[in-house]
Design a protein around this motif. Structure first.
Motif, PDB file in Angstrom:
ATOM      1  N   THR A  43      40.775  40.834  37.211  1.00  0.00           N
ATOM      2  CA  THR A  43      41.786  39.985  36.587  1.00  0.00           C
ATOM      3  C   THR A  43      41.175  38.912  35.691  1.00  0.00           C
ATOM      4  N   ALA A  44      39.873  38.947  35.481  1.00  0.00           N
ATOM      5  CA  ALA A  44      39.200  37.962  34.635  1.00  0.00           C
ATOM      6  C   ALA A  44      38.216  38.687  33.726  1.00  0.00           C
ATOM      7  N   CYS A  45      37.652  37.963  32.810  1.00  0.00           N
ATOM      8  CA  CYS A  45      36.740  38.561  31.834  1.00  0.00           C
ATOM      9  C   CYS A  45      35.551  39.234  32.512  1.00  0.00           C
ATOM     10  N   SER A  46      34.931  38.569  33.445  1.00  0.00           N
ATOM     11  CA  SER A  46      33.804  39.157  34.159  1.00  0.00           C
ATOM     12  C   SER A  46      34.273  39.760  35.468  1.00  0.00           C
ATOM     13  N   VAL A  47      33.899  40.989  35.696  1.00  0.00           N
ATOM     14  CA  VAL A  47      34.287  41.679  36.924  1.00  0.00           C
ATOM     15  C   VAL A  47      33.737  40.972  38.163  1.00  0.00           C
ATOM     16  N   PHE A  48      32.667  40.225  38.014  1.00  0.00           N
ATOM     17  CA  PHE A  48      32.070  39.544  39.162  1.00  0.00           C
ATOM     18  C   PHE A  48      32.823  38.270  39.550  1.00  0.00           C
ATOM     19  N   ASN A  49      33.589  37.686  38.629  1.00  0.00           N
ATOM     20  CA  ASN A  49      34.309  36.442  38.928  1.00  0.00           C
ATOM     21  C   ASN A  49      35.653  36.656  39.592  1.00  0.00           C
ATOM     22  N   SER A  50      36.227  37.833  39.470  1.00  0.00           N
ATOM     23  CA  SER A  50      37.594  38.017  39.959  1.00  0.00           C
ATOM     24  C   SER A  50      37.725  39.118  41.011  1.00  0.00           C
ATOM     25  N   THR A  51      36.600  39.614  41.510  1.00  0.00           N
ATOM     26  CA  THR A  51      36.649  40.707  42.482  1.00  0.00           C
ATOM     27  C   THR A  51      35.574  40.508  43.546  1.00  0.00           C
ATOM     28  N   ASN A  52      35.550  41.425  44.488  1.00  0.00           N
ATOM     29  CA  ASN A  52      34.497  41.429  45.496  1.00  0.00           C
ATOM     30  C   ASN A  52      33.423  42.474  45.165  1.00  0.00           C
ATOM     31  N   LEU A  53      33.256  42.788  43.886  1.00  0.00           N
ATOM     32  CA  LEU A  53      32.312  43.817  43.465  1.00  0.00           C
ATOM     33  C   LEU A  53      30.889  43.536  43.941  1.00  0.00           C
ATOM     34  N   ASP A  54      30.434  42.305  43.835  1.00  0.00           N
ATOM     35  CA  ASP A  54      29.079  41.982  44.284  1.00  0.00           C
ATOM     36  C   ASP A  54      28.921  42.310  45.765  1.00  0.00           C
ATOM     37  N   TYR A  55      29.885  41.947  46.579  1.00  0.00           N
ATOM     38  CA  TYR A  55      29.870  42.242  48.021  1.00  0.00           C
ATOM     39  C   TYR A  55      29.795  43.747  48.268  1.00  0.00           C
ATOM     40  N   VAL A  56      30.612  44.515  47.554  1.00  0.00           N
ATOM     41  CA  VAL A  56      30.631  45.973  47.710  1.00  0.00           C
ATOM     42  C   VAL A  56      29.286  46.565  47.308  1.00  0.00           C
ATOM     43  N   LEU A  57      28.762  46.165  46.159  1.00  0.00           N
ATOM     44  CA  LEU A  57      27.487  46.715  45.674  1.00  0.00           C
ATOM     45  C   LEU A  57      26.341  46.390  46.625  1.00  0.00           C
ATOM     46  N   ARG A  58      26.309  45.180  47.128  1.00  0.00           N
ATOM     47  CA  ARG A  58      25.227  44.796  48.052  1.00  0.00           C
ATOM     48  C   ARG A  58      25.311  45.590  49.351  1.00  0.00           C
ATOM     49  N   ASN A  59      26.510  45.865  49.820  1.00  0.00           N
ATOM     50  CA  ASN A  59      26.671  46.656  51.039  1.00  0.00           C
ATOM     51  C   ASN A  59      26.333  48.127  50.816  1.00  0.00           C
ATOM     52  N   LEU A  60      26.326  48.556  49.575  1.00  0.00           N
ATOM     53  CA  LEU A  60      25.906  49.918  49.227  1.00  0.00           C
ATOM     54  C   LEU A  60      24.426  49.954  48.817  1.00  0.00           C
ATOM     55  N   VAL A  62      22.964  48.659  46.264  1.00  0.00           N
ATOM     56  CA  VAL A  62      22.794  48.880  44.825  1.00  0.00           C
ATOM     57  C   VAL A  62      21.933  47.765  44.260  1.00  0.00           C
ATOM     58  N   GLU A  63      20.938  48.147  43.470  1.00  0.00           N
ATOM     59  CA  GLU A  63      20.057  47.167  42.827  1.00  0.00           C
ATOM     60  C   GLU A  63      20.112  47.251  41.303  1.00  0.00           C
ATOM     61  N   GLN A  64      20.491  48.412  40.790  1.00  0.00           N
ATOM     62  CA  GLN A  64      20.513  48.626  39.346  1.00  0.00           C
ATOM     63  C   GLN A  64      21.924  49.003  38.905  1.00  0.00           C
ATOM     64  N   LEU A  65      22.339  48.473  37.768  1.00  0.00           N
ATOM     65  CA  LEU A  65      23.659  48.777  37.218  1.00  0.00           C
ATOM     66  C   LEU A  65      23.528  49.332  35.813  1.00  0.00           C
ATOM     67  N   VAL A  66      24.341  50.318  35.502  1.00  0.00           N
ATOM     68  CA  VAL A  66      24.474  50.839  34.144  1.00  0.00           C
ATOM     69  C   VAL A  66      25.868  50.432  33.691  1.00  0.00           C
ATOM     70  N   VAL A  67      25.950  49.675  32.597  1.00  0.00           N
ATOM     71  CA  VAL A  67      27.206  49.085  32.162  1.00  0.00           C
ATOM     72  C   VAL A  67      27.601  49.627  30.796  1.00  0.00           C
ATOM     73  N   CYS A  68      28.877  49.954  30.671  1.00  0.00           N
ATOM     74  CA  CYS A  68      29.464  50.306  29.383  1.00  0.00           C
ATOM     75  C   CYS A  68      30.921  49.890  29.424  1.00  0.00           C
ATOM     76  N   GLY A  69      31.591  49.857  28.296  1.00  0.00           N
ATOM     77  CA  GLY A  69      33.004  49.505  28.300  1.00  0.00           C
ATOM     78  C   GLY A  69      33.412  48.734  27.072  1.00  0.00           C
ATOM     79  N   GLN A  70      34.534  48.069  27.215  1.00  0.00           N
ATOM     80  CA  GLN A  70      35.055  47.257  26.132  1.00  0.00           C
ATOM     81  C   GLN A  70      35.527  45.938  26.725  1.00  0.00           C
ATOM     82  N   LEU A  89      19.352  44.605  38.240  1.00  0.00           N
ATOM     83  CA  LEU A  89      18.640  45.117  37.074  1.00  0.00           C
ATOM     84  C   LEU A  89      19.687  45.861  36.244  1.00  0.00           C
ATOM     85  N   VAL A  90      19.953  45.374  35.045  1.00  0.00           N
ATOM     86  CA  VAL A  90      21.093  45.843  34.265  1.00  0.00           C
ATOM     87  C   VAL A  90      20.643  46.623  33.036  1.00  0.00           C
ATOM     88  N   THR A  91      21.296  47.753  32.817  1.00  0.00           N
ATOM     89  CA  THR A  91      21.126  48.547  31.602  1.00  0.00           C
ATOM     90  C   THR A  91      22.485  48.654  30.929  1.00  0.00           C
TER      91      THR A  91
END
Length: 155
Positions: A43-60, A62-70, A89-91
């Motif tokens: 619900t915000a510009c950055s997915v990390f500010n408006s969701t629990n994505l960081d929590y989900v990724l850490r529990n999985l 995950v150390e590296q992210l591949v990002v694309c989009g608009q 580590l972001v690509t």
């Protein structure tokens, strides 16, 4: 997320639309088989500010992210900066991102300088293939490896 760009995206998906309305069949999230795909609405510009994505990724683990989009100069850039600040580590797949203009796309990519590495789709596919080849050579044959506590276990 459409608050900033709504006028330019009048035909953007709405809350009432189903996955069948929004996604091509080959890209549609599967929420019915196994445990299903994880779907996180932002619900915000950055997915990390408006969701629990960081929590989900850490529990999985995950150390590296591949990002694309608009949009490259808005949501993508914000997510990349936040992910890097959180230690990922972001690509960015630069030709799999889009903005309102080529100039804004380039400015967004420039704004990510130092927060990520940038690859083309072709380069990213080659890298994924190398990783898959190494996994096959190691005898994992598609098995996922997770790091649990201080030991390695195959899952």
């Amino acid at each position: 997320d459409y608050n900033l760009s709504a006028p330019s995206f009048a035909a953007a998906p709405t809350v009432e639309q189903t996955y069948e309305d929004i996604f091509l069949p080959s890209l549609r999230p599967d929420t019915t088989q196994g445990k299903g795909d994880i779907v996180i609405s932002k619900t915000a510009c950055s997915v990390f500010n408006s969701t629990n994505l960081d929590y989900v990724l850490r529990n999985l683990f995950v150390e590296q992210l591949v990002v694309c989009g608009q949009l490259t100069d808005q949501c993508v850039e914000s997510a990349v900066r936040d992910a890097a600040d959180l230690g990922y580590l972001v690509t960015v797949v630069e030709d799999a991102c889009a903005a309102h203009s080529k100039d804004r796309h380039e400015k967004g990519l420039l704004g990510m300088q130092g927060f990520c590495r940038k690859l083309t789709t072709k380069e990213m596919v080659r890298e994924f293939q190398k990783v898959a080849d190494v996994a096959d050579d190691d005898g994992h044959h598609g098995k996922k490896r997770k790091r649990l506590a201080s030991t390695d276990q195959e899952v």
